[in-house]
Each structure stands twice: as structure tokens, then as C-alpha cells.
Motif scaffolding. Structure first.
Motif, PDB file in Angstrom:
ATOM      1  N   PRO A 115      49.248 -46.552 -42.089  1.00  0.00           N
ATOM      2  CA  PRO A 115      48.738 -46.388 -43.461  1.00  0.00           C
ATOM      3  C   PRO A 115      48.305 -44.960 -43.778  1.00  0.00           C
ATOM      4  CG  PRO A 115      47.831 -48.365 -42.464  1.00  0.00           C
ATOM      5  CD  PRO A 115      48.525 -47.614 -41.375  1.00  0.00           C
ATOM      6  N   VAL A 116      47.745 -44.245 -42.802  1.00  0.00           N
ATOM      7  CA  VAL A 116      47.324 -42.867 -43.052  1.00  0.00           C
ATOM      8  C   VAL A 116      48.526 -41.983 -43.354  1.00  0.00           C
ATOM      9  CG1 VAL A 116      46.324 -40.823 -41.962  1.00  0.00           C
ATOM     10  CG2 VAL A 116      45.185 -43.017 -41.726  1.00  0.00           C
ATOM     11  N   PHE A 117      49.580 -42.086 -42.552  1.00  0.00           N
ATOM     12  CA  PHE A 117      50.775 -41.275 -42.780  1.00  0.00           C
ATOM     13  C   PHE A 117      51.424 -41.616 -44.115  1.00  0.00           C
ATOM     14  CE2 PHE A 117      50.356 -40.155 -38.376  1.00  0.00           C
ATOM     15  CZ  PHE A 117      51.042 -38.970 -38.232  1.00  0.00           C
ATOM     16  N   LEU A 118      51.549 -42.905 -44.409  1.00  0.00           N
ATOM     17  CA  LEU A 118      52.168 -43.311 -45.676  1.00  0.00           C
ATOM     18  C   LEU A 118      51.347 -42.828 -46.868  1.00  0.00           C
ATOM     19  CD1 LEU A 118      53.361 -46.944 -44.834  1.00  0.00           C
ATOM     20  CD2 LEU A 118      54.729 -44.856 -44.953  1.00  0.00           C
ATOM     21  N   TYR A 119      50.031 -42.931 -46.773  1.00  0.00           N
ATOM     22  CA  TYR A 119      49.182 -42.509 -47.879  1.00  0.00           C
ATOM     23  C   TYR A 119      49.303 -41.000 -48.114  1.00  0.00           C
ATOM     24  CZ  TYR A 119      44.988 -41.012 -50.333  1.00  0.00           C
ATOM     25  OH  TYR A 119      44.131 -40.411 -51.222  1.00  0.00           O
ATOM     26  N   CYS A 120      49.198 -40.206 -47.060  1.00  0.00           N
ATOM     27  CA  CYS A 120      49.236 -38.748 -47.218  1.00  0.00           C
ATOM     28  C   CYS A 120      50.571 -38.280 -47.786  1.00  0.00           C
ATOM     29  CB  CYS A 120      48.969 -38.075 -45.877  1.00  0.00           C
ATOM     30  SG  CYS A 120      47.299 -38.337 -45.229  1.00  0.00           S
ATOM     31  N   MET A 121      51.670 -38.803 -47.272  1.00  0.00           N
ATOM     32  CA  MET A 121      52.976 -38.387 -47.759  1.00  0.00           C
ATOM     33  C   MET A 121      53.220 -38.891 -49.175  1.00  0.00           C
ATOM     34  SD  MET A 121      55.166 -38.910 -44.227  1.00  0.00           S
ATOM     35  CE  MET A 121      56.667 -38.201 -44.881  1.00  0.00           C
ATOM     36  N   ALA A 122      52.720 -40.090 -49.505  1.00  0.00           N
ATOM     37  CA  ALA A 122      52.908 -40.631 -50.853  1.00  0.00           C
ATOM     38  C   ALA A 122      52.119 -39.831 -51.883  1.00  0.00           C
ATOM     39  CB  ALA A 122      52.479 -42.101 -50.885  1.00  0.00           C
ATOM     40  N   VAL A 123      50.891 -39.437 -51.552  1.00  0.00           N
ATOM     41  CA  VAL A 123      50.088 -38.645 -52.489  1.00  0.00           C
ATOM     42  C   VAL A 123      50.729 -37.279 -52.714  1.00  0.00           C
ATOM     43  CG1 VAL A 123      47.867 -37.501 -52.812  1.00  0.00           C
ATOM     44  CG2 VAL A 123      47.945 -39.843 -51.980  1.00  0.00           C
ATOM     45  N   GLY A 124      51.188 -36.642 -51.636  1.00  0.00           N
ATOM     46  CA  GLY A 124      51.853 -35.353 -51.796  1.00  0.00           C
ATOM     47  C   GLY A 124      53.117 -35.455 -52.622  1.00  0.00           C
ATOM     48  N   ALA A 125      53.928 -36.496 -52.376  1.00  0.00           N
ATOM     49  CA  ALA A 125      55.161 -36.681 -53.137  1.00  0.00           C
ATOM     50  C   ALA A 125      54.869 -36.993 -54.602  1.00  0.00           C
ATOM     51  CB  ALA A 125      55.993 -37.793 -52.499  1.00  0.00           C
ATOM     52  N   ALA A 126      53.816 -37.786 -54.872  1.00  0.00           N
ATOM     53  CA  ALA A 126      53.463 -38.124 -56.257  1.00  0.00           C
ATOM     54  C   ALA A 126      53.047 -36.880 -57.035  1.00  0.00           C
ATOM     55  CB  ALA A 126      52.344 -39.162 -56.267  1.00  0.00           C
ATOM     56  N   TYR A 127      52.244 -36.033 -56.417  1.00  0.00           N
ATOM     57  CA  TYR A 127      51.831 -34.807 -57.101  1.00  0.00           C
ATOM     58  C   TYR A 127      53.042 -33.915 -57.389  1.00  0.00           C
ATOM     59  CZ  TYR A 127      49.914 -30.165 -57.859  1.00  0.00           C
ATOM     60  OH  TYR A 127      49.647 -28.928 -58.385  1.00  0.00           O
TER      61      TYR A 127
END
Length: 467
Positions: A115-127
Motif C-alpha cells: 500500500p505504501v508503494f502504490l500510494y506514493c506512486m499514485a499521488v505522484g502520477a496524479a499530480y
């Protein structure tokens, strides 16, 4: 009727971008400066502080430099896309992901690695996705969007976490120790680098470089520039997420302001690595070297005592080396006329062998050899002086142990040099673009293998010392 025309234009784009890629595979003089600077700084650092070449020294360097390398990768993908897309918000973005992850972990939301990896990469991609939509459809200049994001994220970070604090997830507790070469942070860096090398073998990367070099020509050739630009920003966001994870592992907490420092040094590392801020040129090897050079500058300057002006001297060195590097790039056309087939890999290995000798000299314990006699007792026997060196002496246990310790280093150096020369001779006239990533993967495997051999040697010495 329009499909064949579109296909023809797409093939034309591939052919147009194929020629410079092949030329760059054999001759890339833009890597001359970062490679030379890296080995020069490494030589000075080892001579000043030999402990850098220990397992703990290399491990600490990996922990510190990995977030910077990944931040440089973040800038690289969007910068290649052109339009002067230098994302100044990369530092606050890393800080934003860091503070939100710490706060969510404190709330019991993020506990496990996945979940940590998915969250960090998803937030960066969303921005980055929002960034791309504003640039494409609102038609705001990328520099304005990135500067607005820098200011907005800097303020939001302080609202979320007013001061440094919090605790990183438990699985990151030992990541930032830096006591050994092999760590999860190194694994993240290697996998991210391999992923980028595999990405360079795709048609999407060809379109990305063509769009960065000449967006109008790419559009007329049938390249879907909107999709390519959005994809480049999404890739940048994923790398920003990985950089924030390594940054969190480094500080083991949340910090709303420390991440902003990565903006300036990441842009500097990107330029030092030979990338063009105008777009169309950039590579993972040069970007990594640029980040390593900045770390080595800081390390070398820290070995000198400048007192209260230490930080100012470091910033002065950053600026001076950046200006000198940009001025030396003006000599690239002259160098290219005299060195038509410059091989960065062979040049890297050649300098590496020389610096390897400097490392052995700096780390070797000469006191173990004993003191040589200052003078000879009695008259010199010429017969003994001429024949004694030809006699086969019995090797001592210390000499045998020294040979056994140096054997992995010598073997690894010779193997790397032979492989570089072989690849240079075998693939100099090759026309397959897939050879570049294959060569890089093989060299990376050899470097990791050599590091593993050195690590095993250190463990064996520690075990022997305990016994």
C-alpha cells in the motif's frame, strides 16, 4: 483511407527518430564531462577519506544519493518531452508525498509495503497528470505551472505537518542505516534504472524524443503528442513516488521543508548529466552521474574545514561547476569532429581502472609490510645482489592472504575491461537499438556482482577476525 496515411506518418516518425538514437548509441560526447568529473571527484574523495571505500561508507553513500538520483529521473522524463518542461515542483512534491504518508501511517492507514508503494506512486502520477492537463488544454507555459506548484505544495506541506516529526512505517526502520552495500534502497534504485532502460527500447520513447526535439515535425509525422506528453508526466510521477519513499527511509520521519532542497540540486544534476533543458536529449546514465557528482562535491568539501561558511562554499561549488560544465559543452562540436566514435562505456571503464588503482593505494595498509632497512650492514656482495632476486622465495601467510583478498578485485576489473572492449568491437556497427539496454543490463549485473564479491570478502575478514 486515412489509416494507411497515418501508419505511413508514424513509420516516418520512427525512421526520423531512429537515426539520432543509433548515432548516440555509438558516440555520445555529452557524457565526456560528467564521467571525467565523477572520477576526478572520486579520486580526491578517496585520497582525503579512505573510509569511503568501506562497506559502511558505500552503503551510506547509496542511502544519501538514491533520493537525488530518483528525483533527477523524475525531471528527466518530462524534460525530454520539450517545451522547456523543467518541473520546479519536484522537491515540494517529494515532501508532500512524504508528509502525507507519515500522517496516514500515524492514522493506521498505511502499514504494509505494497500500500505504501502504490500510494506514493499514485499521488505522484496524479499530480503530474494534472500538470500535463493544464499545460496541454489550458495552454499555460510549463515553467509557470511548475512554479505555481512549487509555491502551493510548499505551503500545503506546512499545513499538513507544521514541523518535522512523525515516524516512518516499521518496515523502513532499517533501510536508512547505511551499514551495508546491499539494502532495499539499492534494490529500488536498480529496478527503477532497469525500468527506464527497458522503456528506452519502446516506440513510445522514440516518439518522446522526436517530440522533444521538434514538436511540430512530430505532429506532422503522426505522433500523438498529447498522449505522449501525458505519458511522460505519468512516468515522472511514478519516479517522484519512489524518490519520496527513499527520502522517507533516509530521514525516518516526516519533514515539510527538507524535500524542497531537491529542486535545485536535481535540476543541476540533470544539466551536469548532459541532458538538454530544451528537450529531446537525456539519459539514465548521465542523470545518475550528475547526481553522483553533486554528492561527491558535497563529500569532498566536507573533508575540508571551512568553518561557519561551509554551506555557502558548497552552494558556490554547485554554481561554479554548473557554469563551467555548460561552458565546456560549447566544445562538444569540436570534440565530436576529432572523436567520431567516442564510447562512453569504454571511457568509463578505462578511467575506472585508473581510479581503482588510486583506491587500492589509498586503502592499502603499507605499515603491514614492515619497515625497510635504512642502510646495508657491511660490504655489498655483487654475486648475491644479482642472483638473489632470481631465487624463488617462500611466500608468507600475510602475502598469501593479501593475494586472496585482492584476487576478486583484480578479476572483476579485468573482466569488466575485457567485456567493454568486446562489446565495443562487436556492436560498433550494429543497427539494433535493443543492444543499448542489453549492454547496460550486463554491465549493471557485473557491477553488482563485483560489489557482492567485495561484500563477501568483508564478511570473511570479519568472521576471521572474530575467530
Amino acid at each position: 483511407m486515412s489509416l494507411p496515411a497515418t501508419e505511413h506518418r508514424t513509420q516516418g516518425a520512427d525512421a526520423a527518430a531512429e537515426k539520432p538514437v543509433l548515432q548516440g548509441g555509438r558516440s555520445n560526447p555529452f557524457l565526456l564531462m560528467p564521467i571525467t568529473l565523477f572520477f576526478a571527484l572520486l579520486s580526491i574523495a578517496v585520497l582525503r577519506t579512505p573510509s569511503l571505500m568501506t562497506a559502511s561508507g558505500i552503503g551510506a553513500a547509496i542511502i544519501v544519493v538514491t533520493p537525488l538520483i530518483l528525483a533527477t529521473y523524475t525531471l528527466m522524463a518530462s524534460t525530454i518531452a520539450g517545451r522547456g518542461t523543467v518541473d520546479l515542483s519536484v522537491g515540494p512534491l517529494i515532501g508532500f508525498i512524504n508528509v502525507t504518508m507519515i500522517q496516514l501511517h500515524a492514522g493506521g492507514v498505511l502499514e504494509n509495503p505494497i500500500p505504501v508503494f502504490l500510494y506514493c506512486m499514485a499521488v505522484g502520477a496524479a499530480y503530474q497528470f494534472i500538470f500535463a492537463l493544464i499545460v496541454i488544454y489550458v495552454r499555460v507555459q510549463p515553467i509557470i505551472v511548475s512554479l505555481s506548484g512549487y509555491l502551493a505544495l510548499s505551503g500545503i506541506n506546512l499545513v499538513i505537518l507544521p514541523r518535522p516529526g512523525g515516524v516512518a512505517p516499521p518496515f523502513m526502520a532499517e533501510w536508512g542505516y547505511g551499514t551495508s552495500i546491499f539494502s532495499p534502497v539499492l534494490v529500488i534504485l536498480v529496478l527503477a534504472t532497469i525500468a527506464w532502460l527497458l522503456f528506452t527500447a519502446t516506440a513510445f520513447y522514440t516518439h518522446l524524443r522526436l517530440m522533444g526535439s521538434d514538436e511540430r515535425a512530430a505532429y506532422t509525422s503522426g505522433v500523438p503528442i498529447t498522449i505522449v506528453r501525458i505519458g511522460a508526466h505519468l512516468i515522472s510521477g511514478c519516479f517522484a513516488g519512489l524518490a519520496s519513499i527513499c527520502f522517507t527511509a533516509l530521514i525516518s520521519s516526516g519533514d515539510p521543508s527538507q524535500g524542497t532542497t531537491y529542486t535545485l540540486i536535481a535540476v543541476t544534476a540533470l544539466v551536469l548529466g548532459g541532458a538538454s533543458l530544451a528537450g529531446g536529449r537525456g539519459g539514465v546514465f548521465g542523470s545518475a552521474l550528475g547526481a553522483l557528482n553533486l554528492y561527491m562535491i558535497t563529500f569532498v568539501l566536507s573533508s575540508f574545514n571551512f568553518g561557519a561558511v561551509q554551506s555557502f562554499v558548497t552552494n558556490l561549488a554547485y554554481g561554479a561547476i554548473l557554469v563551467i560544465s555548460l561552458l565546456l559543452t560549447l566544445l562538444i562540436p569540436v570534440i565530436q569532429r576529432h572523436i567520431r566514435n567516442f564510447s562512453p562505456l569504454l571511457y568509463f571503464v578505462s578511467l575506472g581502472v585508473v581510479v581503482f588503482g588510486i583506491v587500492l593505494h589509498a586503502t592499502f595498509d603499507y605499515t603491514s609490510l614492515g619497515e625497510a632497512p635504512a642502510y646495508m650492514h657491511g660490504p655489498m656482495d655483487m654475486q648475491v645482489a644479482l642472483t638473489k632476486p632470481l631465487e624463488i622465495a617462500t611466500l608468507t601467510h600475510e602475502t598469501l592472504a593479501l593475494r586472496a583478498e585482492a584476487m576478486p578485485f583484480v578479476f572483476f576489473t579485468v573482466l569488466l575491461a575485457v567485456l567493454a572492449v568486446f562489446l565495443r568491437l562487436a556492436f560498433a556497427q550494429a543497427s539494433r537499438r535493443s543492444l543499448g539496454p542489453a549492454v547496460a543490463v550486463v554491465v549493471t549485473a557485473l557491477v553488482l556482482g563485483g560489489a557482492w564479491v567485495m561484500h563477501q570478502g568483508v564478511l570473511a575478514q570479519s568472521t576471521e577476525a572474530v575467530r
